[in-house]
Scaffold this motif. Structure first.
Motif, PDB file in Angstrom:
ATOM      1  N   PRO A 184      43.392  43.575  34.610  1.00 49.15           N
ATOM      2  CA  PRO A 184      42.961  44.897  34.141  1.00 49.15           C
ATOM      3  C   PRO A 184      42.193  44.838  32.826  1.00 49.15           C
ATOM      4  O   PRO A 184      41.185  45.528  32.655  1.00 49.15           O
ATOM      5  N   GLY A 185      42.640  44.007  31.889  1.00 46.06           N
ATOM      6  CA  GLY A 185      41.931  43.896  30.617  1.00 46.06           C
ATOM      7  C   GLY A 185      40.531  43.340  30.772  1.00 46.06           C
ATOM      8  O   GLY A 185      39.575  43.834  30.168  1.00 46.06           O
ATOM      9  N   LEU A 186      40.379  42.296  31.588  1.00 43.31           N
ATOM     10  CA  LEU A 186      39.053  41.730  31.846  1.00 43.31           C
ATOM     11  C   LEU A 186      38.130  42.773  32.463  1.00 43.31           C
ATOM     12  O   LEU A 186      36.953  42.889  32.077  1.00 43.31           O
ATOM     13  N   LEU A 187      38.647  43.537  33.425  1.00 42.31           N
ATOM     14  CA  LEU A 187      37.811  44.544  34.081  1.00 42.31           C
ATOM     15  C   LEU A 187      37.416  45.666  33.122  1.00 42.31           C
ATOM     16  O   LEU A 187      36.256  46.096  33.109  1.00 42.31           O
ATOM     17  N   ILE A 188      38.362  46.139  32.326  1.00 43.04           N
ATOM     18  CA  ILE A 188      38.045  47.211  31.376  1.00 43.04           C
ATOM     19  C   ILE A 188      36.970  46.740  30.410  1.00 43.04           C
ATOM     20  O   ILE A 188      35.990  47.456  30.134  1.00 43.04           O
ATOM     21  N   GLY A 189      37.115  45.529  29.883  1.00 42.28           N
ATOM     22  CA  GLY A 189      36.107  45.007  28.965  1.00 42.28           C
ATOM     23  C   GLY A 189      34.764  44.803  29.624  1.00 42.28           C
ATOM     24  O   GLY A 189      33.720  45.179  29.076  1.00 42.28           O
ATOM     25  N   ALA A 190      34.766  44.220  30.836  1.00 42.49           N
ATOM     26  CA  ALA A 190      33.503  43.957  31.529  1.00 42.49           C
ATOM     27  C   ALA A 190      32.808  45.243  31.935  1.00 42.49           C
ATOM     28  O   ALA A 190      31.567  45.285  32.013  1.00 42.49           O
ATOM     29  N   LEU A 191      33.556  46.310  32.191  1.00 39.53           N
ATOM     30  CA  LEU A 191      32.931  47.582  32.577  1.00 39.53           C
ATOM     31  C   LEU A 191      32.141  48.197  31.432  1.00 39.53           C
ATOM     32  O   LEU A 191      31.254  49.021  31.665  1.00 39.53           O
ATOM     33  N   SER A 192      32.419  47.810  30.185  1.00 43.69           N
ATOM     34  CA  SER A 192      31.559  48.244  29.086  1.00 43.69           C
ATOM     35  C   SER A 192      30.206  47.534  29.142  1.00 43.69           C
ATOM     36  O   SER A 192      29.263  47.952  28.467  1.00 43.69           O
ATOM     37  N   PHE A 193      30.137  46.479  29.924  1.00 43.68           N
ATOM     38  CA  PHE A 193      28.881  45.761  30.180  1.00 43.68           C
ATOM     39  C   PHE A 193      28.573  45.847  31.677  1.00 43.68           C
ATOM     40  O   PHE A 193      28.110  44.891  32.291  1.00 43.68           O
ATOM     41  N   GLY A 194      28.845  47.020  32.253  1.00 49.29           N
ATOM     42  CA  GLY A 194      28.752  47.198  33.695  1.00 49.29           C
ATOM     43  C   GLY A 194      27.352  47.122  34.257  1.00 49.29           C
ATOM     44  O   GLY A 194      27.181  47.112  35.473  1.00 49.29           O
ATOM     45  N   HIS A 195      26.344  47.052  33.378  1.00 51.54           N
ATOM     46  CA  HIS A 195      24.975  46.820  33.864  1.00 51.54           C
ATOM     47  C   HIS A 195      24.800  45.396  34.366  1.00 51.54           C
ATOM     48  O   HIS A 195      23.825  45.100  35.081  1.00 51.54           O
ATOM     49  N   LEU A 196      25.732  44.506  34.005  1.00 51.97           N
ATOM     50  CA  LEU A 196      25.678  43.123  34.461  1.00 51.97           C
ATOM     51  C   LEU A 196      26.555  42.945  35.695  1.00 51.97           C
ATOM     52  O   LEU A 196      27.637  43.529  35.787  1.00 51.97           O
ATOM     53  N   PRO A 197      26.134  42.110  36.658  1.00 50.48           N
ATOM     54  CA  PRO A 197      27.027  41.777  37.770  1.00 50.48           C
ATOM     55  C   PRO A 197      28.165  40.896  37.272  1.00 50.48           C
ATOM     56  O   PRO A 197      27.986  40.101  36.335  1.00 50.48           O
ATOM     57  N   ALA A 198      29.322  41.051  37.855  1.00 48.08           N
ATOM     58  CA  ALA A 198      30.492  40.258  37.465  1.00 48.08           C
ATOM     59  C   ALA A 198      31.296  39.910  38.700  1.00 48.08           C
ATOM     60  O   ALA A 198      31.385  40.697  39.651  1.00 48.08           O
ATOM     61  N   VAL A 199      31.912  38.746  38.680  1.00 50.51           N
ATOM     62  CA  VAL A 199      32.798  38.321  39.760  1.00 50.51           C
ATOM     63  C   VAL A 199      34.081  37.802  39.129  1.00 50.51           C
ATOM     64  O   VAL A 199      34.049  37.102  38.112  1.00 50.51           O
ATOM     65  N   LEU A 200      35.216  38.189  39.684  1.00 47.94           N
ATOM     66  CA  LEU A 200      36.490  37.625  39.270  1.00 47.94           C
ATOM     67  C   LEU A 200      36.783  36.402  40.115  1.00 47.94           C
ATOM     68  O   LEU A 200      36.617  36.429  41.342  1.00 47.94           O
ATOM     69  N   ILE A 201      37.198  35.340  39.459  1.00 52.92           N
ATOM     70  CA  ILE A 201      37.454  34.080  40.156  1.00 52.92           C
ATOM     71  C   ILE A 201      38.929  33.732  39.988  1.00 52.92           C
ATOM     72  O   ILE A 201      39.374  33.411  38.891  1.00 52.92           O
ATOM     73  N   PRO A 202      39.706  33.820  41.059  1.00 49.34           N
ATOM     74  CA  PRO A 202      41.138  33.512  40.963  1.00 49.34           C
ATOM     75  C   PRO A 202      41.387  32.014  40.958  1.00 49.34           C
ATOM     76  O   PRO A 202      40.495  31.213  41.255  1.00 49.34           O
ATOM     77  N   ALA A 203      42.618  31.637  40.618  1.00 46.38           N
ATOM     78  CA  ALA A 203      43.008  30.227  40.667  1.00 46.38           C
ATOM     79  C   ALA A 203      44.027  29.952  41.751  1.00 46.38           C
ATOM     80  O   ALA A 203      44.229  28.802  42.130  1.00 46.38           O
ATOM     81  N   GLY A 204      44.704  31.004  42.257  1.00 46.65           N
ATOM     82  CA  GLY A 204      45.591  30.847  43.401  1.00 46.65           C
ATOM     83  C   GLY A 204      47.050  30.666  43.045  1.00 46.65           C
ATOM     84  O   GLY A 204      47.406  30.343  41.910  1.00 46.65           O
ATOM     85  N   PRO A 205      47.936  30.871  44.039  1.00 44.67           N
ATOM     86  CA  PRO A 205      49.383  30.777  43.817  1.00 44.67           C
ATOM     87  C   PRO A 205      49.902  29.350  43.934  1.00 44.67           C
ATOM     88  O   PRO A 205      49.300  28.502  44.592  1.00 44.67           O
ATOM     89  N   MET A 206      51.036  29.101  43.290  1.00 44.03           N
ATOM     90  CA  MET A 206      51.715  27.818  43.482  1.00 44.03           C
ATOM     91  C   MET A 206      52.313  27.761  44.892  1.00 44.03           C
ATOM     92  O   MET A 206      52.522  28.798  45.527  1.00 44.03           O
ATOM     93  N   PRO A 207      52.596  26.572  45.410  1.00 41.41           N
ATOM     94  CA  PRO A 207      53.287  26.475  46.706  1.00 41.41           C
ATOM     95  C   PRO A 207      54.665  27.122  46.621  1.00 41.41           C
ATOM     96  O   PRO A 207      55.235  27.293  45.541  1.00 41.41           O
ATOM     97  N   SER A 208      55.206  27.452  47.768  1.00 43.09           N
ATOM     98  CA  SER A 208      56.513  28.105  47.811  1.00 43.09           C
ATOM     99  C   SER A 208      57.601  27.180  47.275  1.00 43.09           C
ATOM    100  O   SER A 208      57.597  25.976  47.514  1.00 43.09           O
ATOM    101  N   GLY A 209      58.535  27.783  46.524  1.00 41.48           N
ATOM    102  CA  GLY A 209      59.654  27.032  45.978  1.00 41.48           C
ATOM    103  C   GLY A 209      60.967  27.513  46.570  1.00 41.48           C
ATOM    104  O   GLY A 209      61.066  27.761  47.780  1.00 41.48           O
ATOM    105  N   LEU A 210      61.961  27.674  45.709  1.00 40.55           N
ATOM    106  CA  LEU A 210      63.263  28.154  46.156  1.00 40.55           C
ATOM    107  C   LEU A 210      63.100  29.505  46.834  1.00 40.55           C
ATOM    108  O   LEU A 210      62.436  30.391  46.304  1.00 40.55           O
TER     109      LEU A 210
END
Length: 611
Positions: A159-185
Motif C-alpha cells: 500500500p505504501g509503494l502504491l500511494i507514493g507511486a500514484l503521486s507519480f501516476g503519469h509514469l507506468p509502474a509494475v509491482l514485482i513480487p518475490a513469492g512465498p516460502m515453501p509450506s512448513g508446519l
C-alpha cells in the motif's frame, strides 16, 4: 456485470467525480512535460548519472531511451523481502536488453508485524505505510525516470509503494513480487501448539520450535494474511504480470517473471511510445475489482483501511458501505488459513489467481474493461506462467479447481457471501470478518471485560478471570492513541476460551490482523476511545451485543445511565516514548479515522495534500 457490483462501481464513480478528475488533470500536466529528465538542467542531469557506466550515461543523454526506477523494500532480516537483494541486477540486465537503463532510485522501510506483535515496535506499524509512501516519493522526486518497478510484498509495504507511486501516476509502474516460502508446519498444528502454550501446557522451547518450522526460509509467510492478500489484490488489479504472485523465490520462473516485468514496463514508457501511466490503471473499476477479490477470498481486514488510502491517492473515494454491499453479493471461494487449514501454496496449486479471475469474470463479478500493465483487458490474467523450452510462457488457467476443498467455483462456493460486515450502534462504527467464524458465533451477547493494555489480558486469562461468557473490550488502541497496533497476540487466549465452550468476542478500536480467525472481533471501531468515543464509556460488566447478522454493535445500558456516564481518560505518555515512538507524534496527532484510510495525508475533514 453482476448488478450489485455495477451499482457500487457507479456509486463510487459518481462520488469520486470531482476528486478523480482533479487527480487525472494533475497527472496529464506532468505527462505533457515529456521525458522527465528532459526538464533537467545539464548540471542536474550530470548529477543524476554521475555514477553510471559510460554506456548508460550515453543512453541517458538520449530522451528516446527509457530510464527505469527501482524502488525496493529489501532488507535481509525479513523473509519476504530478503530475496529482493538479487532483483536490481536482474532488472538492470533486462533493461539493458531493451536498450534502456535501470537505476536504483531508493529504498523504503519494511517492517514485519510478525516480529513486532505485542511489542512496542508495533505502534509504528500502521504509520510505516505512509512513511513508505513518502520514501517512494522521495526516490522518484529526482525526475530522472520514465517507468517504475516497485519491489515490495508485505502488510504496509505494497500500500505504501502504491500511494507514493500514484503521486507519480503519469509514469507506468509494475509491482514485482518475490513469492512465498515453501509450506512448513501445517497451520492446524501451529494453531494447536500456540493454544497449548497459552494454556501453559508447553514451554517456550517447544513453541519456538513449532514457529521456526512454520517460518523457515526466504519468502512470504504462507498463511493468507495481509501480505498475500496484497499480492492477490494487486494481481487482480493488473499491476503484476499474470500469475506472478505466488511463484517461489530464487527459481528460474521467478527470475524470468522479473525480467519480463521489467521489459513490459519499458514498453509502457513514454520514450517507447507508451500512452498510459499508473494513474490510468488504478481507476474506479480496478479498485472495485480489488475489493471483490478481497471479499471472495476472505482476505485481510487491514485492507478495509489500506485500500481506502490507495484509492484516495488516485482521487477515488470508497467507504465501508461499499465493502459491505459487495460482500453481500459475492461468494466465498477459498479456504486458506486462517479461513481454512491449507496455505497459499495450496491455493496456487489449485489454480490460483488465474483460475479465480477466470471464474469471477465469467460470473460478471469483475470488470474486464480495465487497463493493465499487460495492456487492455483483464481476461489475459486468466493465464498461468511456466517455463518452456523457449523460456517464459503462459498457459490458460485450469478449467476446474485442482483442489476444490481450497479453491471452489462460483457455482459451488463455500458460502454465498464474502463474510465482511459493517457493525454500527451506540458503541460506534467498525467492521467484522466472519468468513472463518462458525455461524453460531456470529451473534454474541455477553458482559464486557475492559482492558486498556493488551498485555493485561494475558494475566487475566492466567488467573482464570476470563473463564466465562464475555466480550473483551481493548480500547485506546486507535491510530491517534498509539498508532493502531494489531492485537493478534490475543488470538490464542480468546481461541482457548471459545474452545472451552464460552461465548466470547472482541471489541477494539485497534486492528486484529490478516490472520484473524475463528473468534468474532469487532475491529477498527471509531470514534476511538482517545477522542472520547463510546468505547471510553464502557465499564466491565456492561452487557454488549455484537450481532454480525444484523450489523449491530451496542452496549445494552439504559439511555439515561449511558448519557450521564463520562468517558474514561488515559495517560498514554509512556506509550509515546522510546523505540522511536516519540518521532511519530505528529502522525498520531494528524491521522484520519480508519474509514478514511487512517492516513496522515488527509485530515478528518477530508482536506489534504492529495485530494
Amino acid at each position: 456485470m453482476q448488478p450489485v457490483v455495477s451499482k457500487v462501481t457507479d456509486r463510487i464513480i459518481e462520488r469520486s467525480r470531482a476528486t478523480r478528475q482533479a487527480y487525472l488533470a494533475r497527472m496529464r500536466a506532468l505527462r505533457e512535460q515529456g521525458p522527465q529528465r528532459g526538464t533537467l538542467s545539464c548540471s542536474n542531469l550530470a548529477h543524476g548519472f554521475a555514477a553510471c557506466q559510460p554506456s548508460d550515461k550515453e543512453q541517458l543523454k538520449l530522451m528516446n531511451r527509457a530510464n527505469v526506477a527501482i524502488v525496493s523494500a529489501y532488507n535481509d532480516m525479513l523473509s519476504a523481502h530478503q530475496p529482493y537483494h538479487r532483483f536490481p541486477e536482474v532488472i538492470r540486465e533486462a533493461a539493458h536488453g531493451m536498450g534502456s537503463v535501470a537505476q536504483f532510485a531508493g529504498g523504503t522501510p519494511a517492517m514485519c508485524d510478525g516480529v513486532t506483535q505485542g511489542q512496542p515496535g508495533m505502534d509504528l506499524s500502521l504509520f510505516s505505510r505512509d512513511t513508505i509512501a513518502m520514501s517512494t516519493a522521495v526516490a522518484l522526486s529526482h525526475n530522472m525516470f520514465d517507468a517504475v518497478t516497485l519491489l515490495g510484498i508485505c502488510d504496509k509495504i505494497v500500500p505504501g509503494l502504491l500511494i507514493g507511486a500514484l503521486s507519480f501516476g503519469h509514469l507506468p509502474a509494475v509491482l514485482i513480487p518475490a513469492g512465498p516460502m515453501p509450506s512448513g508446519l501445517p497451520n492446524k498444528e501451529k494453531q494447536r501448539v500456540r493454544q497449548l502454550f497459552a494454556e501453559g501446557k508447553i514451554g517456550q522451547g517447544e513453541l519456538l520450535e513449532a514457529e521456526s518450522k512454520s517460518y523457515h526460509s526466504p519468502g512470504t509467510c504462507t498463511f493468507y494474511g495481509t501480505a498475500n492478500s496484497n499480492q492477490l489484490l494487486v494481481e487482480v488489479m493488473g499491476l503484476h504480470l499474470p500469475g506472478a504472485a505466488f511463484v517461489h523465490p530464487n527459481t528460474p520462473l521467478r527470475d524470468a517473471l522479473t525480467r519480463a516485468a521489467t521489459e513490459q514496463v519499458v514498453r509502457l514508457s513514454q520514450p517507447q511510445g507508451g500512452k498510459l501511466g499508473l494513474a490510468d490503471m488504478v481507476d474506479e473499476k480496478a479498485i472495485v475489482n480489488a475489493l471483490v477479490a478481497l471479499l471472495v477470498t476472505g482476505g485481510s481486514t487491514n485492507h478495509t483501511i489500506h485500500w481506502v488510502a490507495i484509492a484516495r491517492a488516485a482521487g477515488i473515494l470508497i467507504d465501508w458501505n461499499d465493502y459491505a454491499e459487495l460482500s453481500s453479493a459475492v461468494p466465498s471461494m477459498t479456504r486458506i488459513y486462517p479461513n481454512g487449514q491449507e496455505d497459499i501454496n495450496a491455493f496456487h496449486e489449485a489454480g490460483g489467481t488465474p483460475y479465480l479471475i477466470q471464474e469471477l469474470l465469467s460470473a460478471g463479478l469483475l470488470h474486464e474493461d480495465v487497463n493493465t500493465v499487460m495492456g487492455p483487458g483483464l481476461a489475459q490474467y486468466a493465464r498461468m506462467p511456466e517455463m518452456g523450452e523457449q523460456g517464459l510462457r503462459w498457459r490458460p488457467a485450469v478449467s476446474e479447481s485442482l483442489k476444490p476443498d481450497v479453491l471452489s467455483s462460483v457455482e459451488q462456493p463455500f458460502a454465498p457471501d464474502g463474510g465482511l460486515k459493517v457493525l454500527e450502534g451506540n458503541l460506534g462504527r467498525g467492521i467484522i470478518k466472519v468468513s472463518a467464524v462458525a455461524a453460531e458465533h456470529h451473534y454474541v451477547e455477553a458482559p464486557a471485560v475492559v482492558f486498556e493494555d493488551q498485555n493485561d489480558l494475558k494475566a487475566a486469562f492466567e488467573a482464570g478471570d476470563l473463564d466465562r461468557d464475555c466480550i473483551v473490550v481493548v480500547r485506546f488502541q486507535g491510530p491517534r492513541a498509539n498508532g493502531m497496533p494489531e492485537l493478534h497476540k490475543l488470538t490464542p487466549y480468546l481461541g482457548v476460551l471459545q474452545d472451552r465452550g464460552f461465548r466470547v468476542g472482541l471489541v477494539t478500536d485497534g486492528r486484529m490482523s490478516g490472520a484473524s480467525g475463528k473468534v468474532p472481533a469487532a475491529i477498527h471501531v471509531y470514534p476511538e476511545a482517545l477522542d472520547g468515543g463510546p468505547l471510553a464509556k464502557v465499564r466491565s460488566g456492561d452487557l454488549i451485543r455484537m450481532d454480525a447478522v444484523n450489523g449491530q454493535l451496542s452496549v445494552l445500558v439504559d439511555d439515561a445511565t449511558w448519557n450521564a456516564r463520562k468517558a474514561v481518560c488515559r495517560d498514554l505518555a509512556r506509550q509515546h516514548q522510546d523505540y522511536g515512538r516519540e518521532l511519530f507524534g505528529w502522525m498520531r496527532h494528524g491521522v484520519s479515522h480508519p474509514e478514511q484510510g487512517a492516513s496522515v495525508f488527509w485530515t478528518p475533514e477530508g482536506r489534504g495534500s492529495l485530494i
